[in-house]
Design an enzyme around this catalytic site. Structure first.
Site, PDB file in Angstrom:
ATOM      1  N   ASP A  38       0.828  -1.208   0.000  1.00 28.79           N
ATOM      2  CA  ASP A  38       0.000   0.000   0.000  1.00 28.79           C
ATOM      3  C   ASP A  38       0.867   1.265   0.000  1.00 28.79           C
ATOM      4  O   ASP A  38       0.708   2.138   0.856  1.00 28.79           O
ATOM      5  CB  ASP A  38      -0.935   0.028   1.210  1.00 28.79           C
ATOM      6  CG  ASP A  38      -1.650  -1.286   1.443  1.00 28.79           C
ATOM      7  OD1 ASP A  38      -2.019  -1.934   0.452  1.00 28.79           O
ATOM      8  OD2 ASP A  38      -1.844  -1.660   2.609  1.00 28.79           O
ATOM      9  N   GLU A 218     -11.283  -1.575  -2.986  1.00 24.75           N
ATOM     10  CA  GLU A 218     -10.569  -0.834  -1.942  1.00 24.75           C
ATOM     11  C   GLU A 218      -9.408  -0.067  -2.566  1.00 24.75           C
ATOM     12  O   GLU A 218      -9.269   0.016  -3.779  1.00 24.75           O
ATOM     13  CB  GLU A 218     -10.078  -1.788  -0.848  1.00 24.75           C
ATOM     14  CG  GLU A 218      -9.160  -2.896  -1.322  1.00 24.75           C
ATOM     15  CD  GLU A 218      -8.845  -3.900  -0.226  1.00 24.75           C
ATOM     16  OE1 GLU A 218      -9.478  -3.846   0.845  1.00 24.75           O
ATOM     17  OE2 GLU A 218      -7.961  -4.743  -0.436  1.00 24.75           O
TER      18      GLU A 218
END
Length: 466
Positions: A38, A218
């Site tokens: 991420d 997401e």
């Protein structure tokens, strides 16, 4: 423009581009861009780049939880620089029970300080919190300001993770967040404090997926494009462990509706869940190269390029197809075709100057080509296909007669040659052709990325498969 004299020798791929015998974290000083999940990248005033990422390999005596930090001078070689915090800040830990921090987003605030929005949660739960920390520089020190958005299982449908800040056409900040459960939301922030404009506001829905696929969306990121006065939403679909892929949609307002190439709204549950969102990056492998699995949770680094115009890089993590337990951060050049759709390089960035071709290359010829089928999450092998210019040579960038490319990005119309006969045989692409570094061959090469008339993304690198 750079010349061949500026090329930085690369040779063999750096160690982080090759799978390790085992998936143990190892010594942080040897990580490079490994174990960066991420990721987001920013540039400090002195030119140093900082990468912030989830601390999924932390939580040990030597590597505490608290957001992993790396630094670089060239966006290629990364050095571990510790963590932003000594563990999970108290308010976020108390609310969520988190033992680590996920998906930090770091942005420069108008007052000169830096704001970090981090996520605290546990896997599979929407009892989650997004916290805010402030620092005078990306290196810190980071001062926690507490929770700005929080959700609780059984009370809320949203999941307060995966924060990303965007600014609208008026420069106002918005916090986009969300995940499985109820999808992606966005809410306005105070221009000064960076906290929600309305206390307790959980925002408005901008993207979701059908319960039949567990609502698997997401890692959202919104980029405002002043050139078109519209917003581009990047999201990741499916499983972060095996089938992540990056989808995009655009909107005239930051609150949506966001629609893909075919006009489907990302909040519409009537469309097949595999088709909504224009897929621009998925799992793939070039012949002789590493197989890359489940690229996703991207952010976008925007900076001034050598010619003074903005240049963009998609920053994301990806797994090794040979050992999906291992992952690494990559940056890829991001371009926009004539219609304004984002297209992503099939080659990860190798450094300034490495993408300069030694001599102009004809666009027509044999290419190693990837087709990112939106209905499949399988790893895509490159196949040999010819590229040619349409008969009328039309181009939206004034390059109609150009058949050679020096590697500078050029918007072009392309036609794929050599496809099997059938309704898909006549494929034309609204594409960008540009210089890249071919990792499988260890040389500068011409690459392209584009979207066809059906809204399917294709990309490739010039050369045969031998």
């Amino acid at each position: 423009m750079q010349t061949a004299d500026d090329i930085t020798p690369v040779g063999k791929p750096p160690p982080e581009l090759l799978p390790l015998p085992a998936s143990a974290p190892g010594e942080p000083s040897a990580w490079g861009s490994r174990h960066a999940h991420d990721p987001t990248v920013v540039r400090d005033d002195d030119g140093t780049y900082f990468m912030f990422s989830t601390d999924s390999v932390a939580n040990s005596e030597d590597i505490p939880a608290g957001v992993l930090i790396r630094t670089s001078t060239d966006l290629v070689a990364w050095q571990y620089a510790g963590t932003a915090f000594d563990g999970v800040p108290g308010p976020a830990a108390e609310w969520s029970g988190a033992r680590g921090l996920w998906a930090p987003d770091v942005v420069r605030w108008p007052d000169g300080n830096w704001h970090m929005y981090y996520s605290a949660s546990t896997f599979g739960s929407n009892t989650s919190a997004i916290g805010l920390a402030v620092a005078p520089a990306p290196a810190g020190p980071w001062e926690d300001r507490g929770i700005v958005v929080a959700t609780r299982a059984g009370e809320h449908i949203q999941n307060a993770i995966d924060a990303a800040v965007a600014r609208d056409a008026d420069g106002a900040p918005w916090l986009t967040y969300g995940s499985f459960f109820a999808g992606i939301y966005t809410l306005p922030l105070d221009r000064t404090s960076g906290e929600p404009l309305v206390t307790g506001d959980l925002g408005s829905l901008i993207a979701r997926r059908h319960p039949s696929v567990d609502g698997a969306v997401e890692g959202a990121f919104v980029l405002y494009r002043a050139e078109e006065d519209r917003y581009v939403l990047f999201t990741s679909y499916d499983s972060l462990f095996s089938s992540y892929n990056v989808r995009v949609a655009v909107a005239d307002e930051i609150t949506g509706p966001y629609r893909d190439f075919c006009g489907r709204s990302l909040t519409d549950l009537d469309s097949p869940p595999s088709l909504a969102g224009t897929k621009v990056l998925g799992s793939y492998q070039f012949d002789g190269g590493t197989g890359w699995l489940a690229p996703g949770h991207n952010s976008v680094l925007t900076q001034e390029g050598p010619d003074g115009a903005p240049e963009h890089y998609v920053v994301h993590h990806v797994r090794f197809a040979g050992d999906p337990s291992q992952h690494v951060a990559q940056l890829r050049r991001l371009f926009f075709n004539a219609a304004g759709w984002p297209v992503i390089s099939p080659q990860s960035f190798a450094g300034r100057g490495t993408e300069v071709l030694p001599a102009p290359e004809p666009v027509a010829g044999l290419w190693c080509v990837l087709r990112f089928d939106p209905e499949s999450t399988d790893l895509v092998p490159a196949v040999p296909l010819g590229l040619e210019r349409p008969v009328d040579g039309s181009s939206d960038s004034g390059q109609a007669g150009v058949e050679q490319s020096d590697g500078s990005p050029a918007r072009v119309r392309l036609r794929l040659a050599g496809l099997p006969a059938g309704p898909e045989a006549a494929v034309e692409l609204d594409a960008v052709v540009f210089g890249s570094w071919d990792w499988a061959r260890g040389q500068a090469a011409l690459s392209f990325s584009g979207v066809d008339q059906h809204g399917v993304a294709w990309s490739g690198t010039k050369g045969d498969l031998s």
